[in-house]
Design an enzyme around this catalytic site. Structure first.
Site, PDB file in Angstrom:
ATOM      1  N   HIS A  22      41.308  52.504  60.037  1.00 58.62           N
ATOM      2  CA  HIS A  22      41.803  52.841  58.775  1.00 58.62           C
ATOM      3  C   HIS A  22      42.670  52.421  58.560  1.00 58.62           C
ATOM      4  CE1 HIS A  22      43.724  56.440  59.398  1.00 58.62           C
ATOM      5  NE2 HIS A  22      43.115  56.997  60.096  1.00 58.62           N
ATOM      6  N   ASP A  62      48.006  55.041  64.044  1.00 56.25           N
ATOM      7  CA  ASP A  62      46.678  55.722  63.548  1.00 56.25           C
ATOM      8  C   ASP A  62      47.184  55.101  61.648  1.00 56.25           C
ATOM      9  OD1 ASP A  62      45.203  57.458  62.413  1.00 56.25           O
ATOM     10  OD2 ASP A  62      46.526  58.949  62.581  1.00 56.25           O
ATOM     11  N   ASP A  80      39.426  55.180  65.538  1.00 54.18           N
ATOM     12  CA  ASP A  80      40.231  55.648  65.980  1.00 54.18           C
ATOM     13  C   ASP A  80      41.283  56.746  66.938  1.00 54.18           C
ATOM     14  OD1 ASP A  80      42.548  56.929  63.676  1.00 54.18           O
ATOM     15  OD2 ASP A  80      40.975  57.891  62.570  1.00 54.18           O
ATOM     16  N   GLU A 110      41.314  57.313  54.667  1.00 59.98           N
ATOM     17  CA  GLU A 110      41.493  58.182  55.518  1.00 59.98           C
ATOM     18  C   GLU A 110      41.927  59.550  55.642  1.00 59.98           C
ATOM     19  OE1 GLU A 110      41.171  60.196  59.611  1.00 59.98           O
ATOM     20  OE2 GLU A 110      42.410  58.975  58.501  1.00 59.98           O
ATOM     21  N   GLU A 111      43.108  59.327  55.614  1.00 58.24           N
ATOM     22  CA  GLU A 111      44.285  60.994  56.339  1.00 58.24           C
ATOM     23  C   GLU A 111      44.274  61.560  55.139  1.00 58.24           C
ATOM     24  OE1 GLU A 111      46.149  61.192  58.176  1.00 58.24           O
ATOM     25  OE2 GLU A 111      46.245  58.855  59.140  1.00 58.24           O
ATOM     26  N   HIS A 122      50.163  61.690  64.404  1.00 56.40           N
ATOM     27  CA  HIS A 122      51.202  61.515  63.174  1.00 56.40           C
ATOM     28  C   HIS A 122      52.453  62.197  63.371  1.00 56.40           C
ATOM     29  CE1 HIS A 122      47.515  62.504  60.450  1.00 56.40           C
ATOM     30  NE2 HIS A 122      47.512  61.583  61.471  1.00 56.40           N
TER      31      HIS A 122
HETATM   32 ZN   LIG Z   1      43.747  58.012  62.218  1.00 56.73          ZN
END
Ligand SMILES: [Zn+2]
Length: 349
Positions: free
Chosen positions: A74, A191, A246, A225-226, A326
């Site tokens: 993503h 990510d 991922d 996706e998030e 994150h």
């Molecule tokens: Zn991800």
């Protein structure tokens, strides 16, 4: 079989460029354009976009009748939107994706204002100054109410901020701060831009070597996706296997690290497809791909999103180890190469 060469330099260059294109969930068109431009240059690849804005690349395989395979990664990232313009001209935000405010505190931001203006600023806790708030700066819990954007523009009122073109609902992107040193790639939003680079450069390596994937192959560049529903739609019906690519969660108690690719056999959504996972594991062993097997405690993927939406495919999940996910993330080129090679041997076998 001697494996096609992966263009690591090219992949890192692509990744750095992609990381520098702001793409919070819901605001991904420029990042998708960039991926499209790169994929267009690969001979034999056909492309289309879904109504939702995801990018689907298709490359015919050696065996036209074999069940199709898909790889997904993503381009959407964590970010924010303007929730409110405060009476002092500063902005309250609402978060896009799952992260804690302290992971972006002090970061530079760009506000994408409604008429196309870009306004720079930074994200701070409203009691930011140590000389005024002393110990409270450290003790105060960060929340939606006390985090604010200080704009690098002359405004001390709501009206002045509105005059900059800023409105409720404008997208806000955090600076990625990309740096590559000693093989380490340090940036926000690895990510999952790292894996977008991995899957595109795996496909490119196959085509550049004059080879074809074993089965018709789909790359699905997801854009939601998030927030949990990226690959819920848009995967072609002919696809029988989906490998979600991922980031692997690195940290205390985890088997993953920044120098290996990881096969995740279970996350918050439960176990992945055992048969496909076992095949991925065997391929990693056969081709000496530096890999780990792991379980991620607080994690979901686009593979799970497709399953939940009713997708009838086998799903496995692989990806490079990313430290401080994150947050201000980091991985190493070795993990990126391992993941790319893993995708490549999967597509060729
Ligand atoms: Zn991800």
């Amino acid at each position: 079989m001697t494996l096609p060469e992966i263009n690591t330099e090219g992949m890192l260059g692509f990744l750095a460029e992609l990381l520098n294109i702001p793409s919070p969930t819901g605001f991904t068109d420029r990042a998708i354009d960039f991926c499209e431009k790169t994929l267009e240059a690969i001979p034999g690849v056909s492309l289309h976009r879904t109504h939702k804005g995801a990018l689907v690349a298709l490359l015919p395989g050696q065996d036209k009748d074999a069940p199709w395979r898909a790889l997904t990664a993503h381009v959407d990232t964590l970010g924010a939107m303007v929730k409110e313009i405060k009476p002092n001209g500063r902005l309250k935000l609402t978060r896009l994706g799952g992260f804690a405010w302290n992971t972006v505190e002090g970061e530079g931001v760009t506000v994408f204002a409604s008429r196309g203006e870009r306004v720079r600023g930074s994200l701070l806790m409203q009691m930011a100054s140590t000389h005024i708030h002393a110990a409270d700066v450290g003790k105060t819990e960060r929340n939606d109410g006390n985090m604010e954007v200080r704009l690098d523009a002359r405004t001390v009122s709501k009206e002045e901020t509105q005059a900059l073109g800023i409105q409720v609902g404008d997208f806000v992107a955090f600076d990625p701060r990309v740096e590559i040193t000693n093989g380490f790639v340090r940036s926000r939003h690895l990510d999952d831009k790292a894996c977008v680079a991995n899957i595109i450069f795996a496909l490119k390596a196959i085509v550049d070597a004059g080879l074809k994937p074993a089965a018709t192959t789909v790359l699905f560049i997801s854009n939601y996706e998030e927030v949990g529903h990226g690959a819920a739609s848009g995967i072609p019906d002919e696809v029988a296997e989906l490998v979600a690519v991922d980031m692997a969660a690195v940290g205390e108690g985890q088997a993953s690290d920044e120098f290996h690719a990881t096969l995740c056999v279970k996350d918050s959504g439960g176990p992945y497809h055992h048969g496909l996972s076992q095949r991925m594991r065997q391929l990693a062993e056969d081709y000496a791909i530096p890999h780990r097997i792991d379980i991620y405690p607080y994690y979901g993927s686009d593979g799970g999103a497709f399953w939940r939406a009713g997708g009838d495919v086998a799903v496995a999940l692989i990806g490079p180890g990313v430290d401080a996910s994150h947050n201000y993330e980091r991985t190493h080129t070795e993990a990126l190469e391992a993941t790319t090679r893993w995708c490549l041997v999967y597509l060729l076998n």
